[in-house]
Design a protein around this motif. Structure first.
Motif, short mmCIF file in Angstrom:
data_model
loop_
_atom_site.label_atom_id
_atom_site.label_comp_id
_atom_site.label_asym_id
_atom_site.label_seq_id
_atom_site.Cartn_x
_atom_site.Cartn_y
_atom_site.Cartn_z
N ASP A 111 44.57 17.23 33.98
CA ASP A 111 45.77 16.59 33.43
C ASP A 111 46.52 15.83 34.51
N LEU A 112 46.58 16.40 35.71
CA LEU A 112 47.25 15.75 36.82
C LEU A 112 46.56 14.44 37.18
N SER A 113 45.24 14.43 37.18
CA SER A 113 44.52 13.20 37.51
C SER A 113 44.72 12.13 36.44
N LYS A 114 44.82 12.54 35.16
CA LYS A 114 45.09 11.58 34.09
C LYS A 114 46.46 10.93 34.29
N ILE A 115 47.46 11.78 34.54
CA ILE A 115 48.82 11.27 34.73
C ILE A 115 48.89 10.42 35.99
N GLU A 116 48.19 10.83 37.04
CA GLU A 116 48.21 10.06 38.28
C GLU A 116 47.62 8.67 38.06
#
Length: 182
Positions: A3-8
């Motif tokens: 999820d963090l990589s998607k948001i990033e």
């Protein structure tokens, strides 16, 4: 972590644009950056429940614009009848629609180029099925081949498209990442 990589990735792709949207409303660069950062923190917190009906860019545009208007309202500085604000919203909506059409046209062009790379017979069978809407039995009768041959060609066509589109997506992501860093 996924999820963090998607948001990033979304942050890198849309941060500058969203800051410009917020700045047009609040007319304060630091406040605009704060609004956009808060939006992305909200997205990170609610990633599992957020459902985007259109594109993320249009969702983010609307959310940041509304957050900016809320900020101005709380600061008692907003003029909802501001002609510039209405024109900007209308222009952004029009631009987003034009961007969507351009992306779809470019996607279709690339897809047709990929389809054009298939062997002639496979491409012909694939187009009869998908463009003309013929059933496997109709294609088999028209080309005087077995239904299993038609199924095999269709299966191989989809495998080829998946493989080619996956590599194309990787290239596009790398280009966007490279552009985003400069």
């Amino acid at each position: 972590m996924a999820d963090l990589s998607k948001i990033e990735a979304l942050f890198r792709a849309h941060y500058s644009f969203l800051c410009a949207v917020a700045y047009r409303v609040v007319e304060d660069e630091d406040v605009a950056k704060d609004i956009v950062q808060n939006f992305f923190l909200y997205c990170l917190d609610k990633i599992s429940v957020i459902t985007v009906q259109t594109s993320f860019k249009s969702y983010a545009f609307r959310a940041v614009k509304n957050a900016s208007l809320s900020y101005k309202k709380k600061a008692k500085k907003v003029d909802y009848n501001d002609e510039l604000l209405r024109k900007t919203g209308a222009n952004m909506a029009c631009t987003l629609e034009e961007d969507k059409e351009e992306r779809e046209t470019a996607r279709d062009l690339v897809l047709w180029q990929i389809i054009g790379q298939m062997p002639e017979k496979r491409r012909h069978i694939f187009l009869l099925s998908n463009k003309e809407g013929l059933k496997y039995t109709e294609i088999a009768a028209q080309l005087d081949i077995s239904v299993n041959t038609v199924k095999t060609h269709i299966k191989l066509s989809y495998e080829f498209l998946r493989k080619e589109c996956k590599s194309l997506i990787r290239i596009v992501v790398i280009i966007y990442m490279w552009i985003g860093f400069y």
